[in-house]
Design a protein around this motif. Structure first.
Motif, PDB file in Angstrom:
ATOM      1  N   SER A 159      40.774  50.582  47.405  1.00  0.00           N
ATOM      2  CA  SER A 159      41.636  50.389  48.296  1.00  0.00           C
ATOM      3  C   SER A 159      40.149  49.107  49.169  1.00  0.00           C
ATOM      4  O   SER A 159      39.665  49.401  49.490  1.00  0.00           O
TER       5      SER A 159
ATOM      6  N   VAL B 147      48.120  43.069  49.247  1.00  0.00           N
ATOM      7  CA  VAL B 147      49.719  43.458  49.561  1.00  0.00           C
ATOM      8  C   VAL B 147      50.274  43.368  49.159  1.00  0.00           C
ATOM      9  O   VAL B 147      50.844  42.575  48.762  1.00  0.00           O
TER      10      VAL B 147
ATOM     11  N   SER C 144      42.176  41.105  49.081  1.00  0.00           N
ATOM     12  CA  SER C 144      42.876  41.915  49.532  1.00  0.00           C
ATOM     13  C   SER C 144      43.930  42.015  49.235  1.00  0.00           C
ATOM     14  O   SER C 144      45.001  41.102  49.025  1.00  0.00           O
TER      15      SER C 144
ATOM     16  N   HIS D   5      48.221  52.315  37.155  1.00  0.00           N
ATOM     17  CA  HIS D   5      47.982  52.779  38.163  1.00  0.00           C
ATOM     18  C   HIS D   5      49.184  51.240  39.072  1.00  0.00           C
ATOM     19  O   HIS D   5      48.715  51.148  39.844  1.00  0.00           O
TER      20      HIS D   5
ATOM     21  N   ASN E 126      51.712  49.841  45.357  1.00  0.00           N
ATOM     22  CA  ASN E 126      50.580  50.165  45.276  1.00  0.00           C
ATOM     23  C   ASN E 126      49.251  48.820  45.487  1.00  0.00           C
ATOM     24  O   ASN E 126      49.717  48.277  44.407  1.00  0.00           O
ATOM     25  N   ASP E 127      48.865  48.601  46.571  1.00  0.00           N
ATOM     26  CA  ASP E 127      48.224  48.073  47.067  1.00  0.00           C
ATOM     27  C   ASP E 127      46.834  48.012  46.424  1.00  0.00           C
ATOM     28  O   ASP E 127      46.601  49.635  46.165  1.00  0.00           O
ATOM     29  N   PHE E 128      45.703  47.208  46.299  1.00  0.00           N
ATOM     30  CA  PHE E 128      44.782  47.012  45.887  1.00  0.00           C
ATOM     31  C   PHE E 128      43.630  46.577  46.521  1.00  0.00           C
ATOM     32  O   PHE E 128      44.170  44.985  47.118  1.00  0.00           O
ATOM     33  N   PHE E 129      42.183  46.767  46.313  1.00  0.00           N
ATOM     34  CA  PHE E 129      40.854  46.137  46.910  1.00  0.00           C
ATOM     35  C   PHE E 129      40.230  45.481  45.801  1.00  0.00           C
ATOM     36  O   PHE E 129      40.019  45.849  45.313  1.00  0.00           O
TER      37      PHE E 129
END
Length: 193
Positions: free
Chosen positions: A62, A114, A112, A94, A119-122
């Motif tokens: 995240s 969004v 980043s 995921h 699901n957001d991820f980094f």
């Protein structure tokens, strides 16, 4: 007997065929609906099975709370992720296989991602490996250079993630900036050794 009587009696004996055989029609419609439901269920099971097979993919990182100023921002679509170099090997673990709208922000910390409704991820800056323009990724093929593909390391796996900006002209800036960040990191690491 007049010459018309045999024709009249023949016409009276003939019966027109039923226009619609409702039991047969209903049977075919129910059968078709069951077939469509079976195909949908099999596709869903295949998607779940693919996610199970990709259980070795670690959870997605995240975004850190403090990322610093944005170098670039992009609004567009996320088209999915694949194993790097294999544009048809979709990764669904995921939520990486879920297509969605996307807001990308590139900072010195990383990328980043969004995604409303997914699901957001980094992607940390150290995990970035390459950025390029390409024409396709699993489930989406466009004209040459229509997709922004970002290659990144996640665990022991290299992943290609595909994005399409609402303003396609800005994708070239993303390629240049990300590749410059990677080159600077490699130069700095090489000088430190």
């Amino acid at each position: 007997m007049t010459p018309l009587q045999p024709l009249v009696s023949l016409a009276a004996e003939q019966k027109s065929a039923d226009v619609t055989d409702w039991p047969d029609r209903i049977g075919w419609i129910v059968g078709l609906l069951l077939f469509i439901a079976l195909v949908y269920w099999l596709m869903r099971q295949g998607w779940k099975w693919r996610g199970t097979l990709q259980g070795d993919v670690p959870p997605l990182p995240s975004a850190p709370t403090e990322q610093g100023p944005a170098k670039l921002e992009l609004s567009g679509r996320y088209h999915g992720s694949t194993t790097a170099g294999q544009w048809l090997d979709r990764i669904v673990a995921h939520g990486l296989g879920t297509r969605s709208r996307v807001e990308l922000t590139l900072t010195d910390q990383g990328l980043s991602v969004v995604r409303p409704g997914a699901n957001d991820f980094f992607v940390p800056a150290d995990a970035l490996r390459e950025a390029r323009l390409d024409k396709g990724i699993a489930g989406k093929v466009l004209t040459e250079g229509g997709l922004l593909i970002v290659t990144w390391a996640h665990g022991d796996k290299l992943i290609d993630s595909g994005f399409r900006s609402d303003h396609a002209a800005e994708q070239a800036d993303w390629v240049t900036t990300i590749n410059h960040m990677i080159d600077m990191k490699n130069t700095t690491e090489g000088a430190a050794r």
